[in-house]
Design a protein around this motif. Structure first.
Motif, mmCIF file in Angstrom:
data_model
loop_
_atom_site.group_PDB
_atom_site.id
_atom_site.type_symbol
_atom_site.label_atom_id
_atom_site.label_comp_id
_atom_site.label_asym_id
_atom_site.label_seq_id
_atom_site.Cartn_x
_atom_site.Cartn_y
_atom_site.Cartn_z
ATOM 1 N N MET A 1 -28.743 11.111 -38.369
ATOM 2 C CA MET A 1 -27.590 11.347 -39.212
ATOM 3 C C MET A 1 -26.377 10.711 -38.532
ATOM 4 N N ASP A 2 -25.630 9.937 -39.255
ATOM 5 C CA ASP A 2 -24.425 9.313 -38.744
ATOM 6 C C ASP A 2 -23.374 10.382 -38.450
ATOM 7 N N LEU A 3 -22.869 10.388 -37.221
ATOM 8 C CA LEU A 3 -21.936 11.436 -36.794
ATOM 9 C C LEU A 3 -20.632 11.422 -37.586
ATOM 10 N N GLU A 4 -20.120 10.241 -37.890
ATOM 11 C CA GLU A 4 -18.872 10.167 -38.664
ATOM 12 C C GLU A 4 -19.072 10.724 -40.063
ATOM 13 N N LEU A 5 -20.199 10.413 -40.650
ATOM 14 C CA LEU A 5 -20.515 10.921 -41.983
ATOM 15 C C LEU A 5 -20.656 12.437 -41.952
ATOM 16 N N ALA A 6 -21.321 12.946 -40.924
ATOM 17 C CA ALA A 6 -21.483 14.393 -40.782
ATOM 18 C C ALA A 6 -20.138 15.073 -40.571
ATOM 19 N N ALA A 7 -19.271 14.457 -39.776
ATOM 20 C CA ALA A 7 -17.946 15.041 -39.543
ATOM 21 C C ALA A 7 -17.131 15.075 -40.827
ATOM 22 N N LEU A 8 -17.170 13.990 -41.585
ATOM 23 C CA LEU A 8 -16.442 13.954 -42.858
ATOM 24 C C LEU A 8 -17.015 14.978 -43.830
ATOM 25 N N ALA A 9 -18.331 15.077 -43.885
ATOM 26 C CA ALA A 9 -18.968 16.064 -44.762
ATOM 27 C C ALA A 9 -18.569 17.476 -44.354
ATOM 28 N N GLY A 10 -18.499 17.735 -43.057
ATOM 29 C CA GLY A 10 -18.092 19.055 -42.574
ATOM 30 C C GLY A 10 -16.659 19.379 -42.946
ATOM 31 N N GLN A 11 -15.785 18.414 -42.776
ATOM 32 C CA GLN A 11 -14.377 18.625 -43.130
ATOM 33 C C GLN A 11 -14.237 18.834 -44.633
ATOM 34 N N ALA A 12 -14.949 18.037 -45.412
ATOM 35 C CA ALA A 12 -14.884 18.175 -46.875
ATOM 36 C C ALA A 12 -15.461 19.519 -47.313
ATOM 37 N N ALA A 13 -16.565 19.935 -46.713
ATOM 38 C CA ALA A 13 -17.186 21.210 -47.072
ATOM 39 C C ALA A 13 -16.249 22.368 -46.774
ATOM 40 N N SER A 14 -15.628 22.335 -45.611
ATOM 41 C CA SER A 14 -14.671 23.375 -45.247
ATOM 42 C C SER A 14 -13.512 23.415 -46.228
ATOM 43 N N THR A 15 -13.025 22.242 -46.605
ATOM 44 C CA THR A 15 -11.915 22.152 -47.545
ATOM 45 C C THR A 15 -12.324 22.675 -48.920
ATOM 46 N N VAL A 16 -13.515 22.304 -49.376
ATOM 47 C CA VAL A 16 -13.996 22.764 -50.684
ATOM 48 C C VAL A 16 -14.142 24.285 -50.690
ATOM 49 N N VAL A 17 -14.787 24.832 -49.667
ATOM 50 C CA VAL A 17 -15.008 26.279 -49.638
ATOM 51 C C VAL A 17 -13.682 27.033 -49.530
ATOM 52 N N ASN A 18 -12.804 26.586 -48.650
ATOM 53 C CA ASN A 18 -11.495 27.234 -48.561
ATOM 54 C C ASN A 18 -10.730 27.097 -49.864
ATOM 55 N N GLY A 19 -10.824 25.930 -50.487
ATOM 56 C CA GLY A 19 -10.128 25.697 -51.743
ATOM 57 C C GLY A 19 -10.610 26.575 -52.884
ATOM 58 N N MET A 20 -11.849 27.052 -52.777
ATOM 59 C CA MET A 20 -12.390 27.947 -53.817
ATOM 60 C C MET A 20 -11.585 29.243 -53.923
#
Length: 141
Positions: A1-20
């Motif tokens: 798994m590409d680390l940059e992609l995983a980091a971006l996915a993690g940041q986006a996931a956190s943002t989506v869940v918090n945004g809910m």
């Protein structure tokens, strides 16, 4: 798994869940729906329905001070978003835009940190202990 992609996915996931759980909830729905419509149009409605269901879980978890459920939701969305970007790398700029838009729609205090970056360097017999949250250390002699 590409680390940059995983980091971006993690940041986006956190943002989506918090945004809910914010007043920017509709922005989260719209942004996630648009991403899925661009990459997987047949799955877009299901992704938005999942958001609705998970929002109810998140609100209940926050009401009950259940951090575990929130962490599970972030983890689930991280995997979904990572796979989406892995299959459709052209969506990376849109994912970055989603993060910016959702954060702009809420208040800074609405967004709990779920991303921790740490670096350490040890040499010789050094011992390093790092924790992004809770840690229990038991030392045996």
């Amino acid at each position: 798994m590409d680390l940059e992609l995983a980091a971006l996915a993690g940041q986006a996931a956190s943002t989506v869940v918090n945004g809910m759980a914010t007043t920017g909830w509709e922005q989260v729905q719209r942004a996630v729906g648009e991403l899925w419509r661009r990459a997987r149009p047949g799955e877009a409605d299901a992704a938005v329905r999942d958001l609705d269901r998970m929002r109810a879980e998140l609100l209940a978890a926050r009401r009950d001070a259940d951090d575990g459920t929130e962490e599970e939701l972030v983890s689930e969305w991280k995997q979904r978003l990572r796979r989406l970007m892995a299959d459709h790398p052209e969506l990376v700029p849109a994912m970055e835009q989603l993060i910016d838009e959702v954060r702009a729609a809420g208040r800074p205090e609405d967004f709990r940190a779920h991303r921790v970056t740490m670096k350490a360097r040890a040499s010789g017999r050094a011992r390093i202990t790092m924790a992004g949250r809770d840690v229990n250390i038991t030392r045996r002699r």
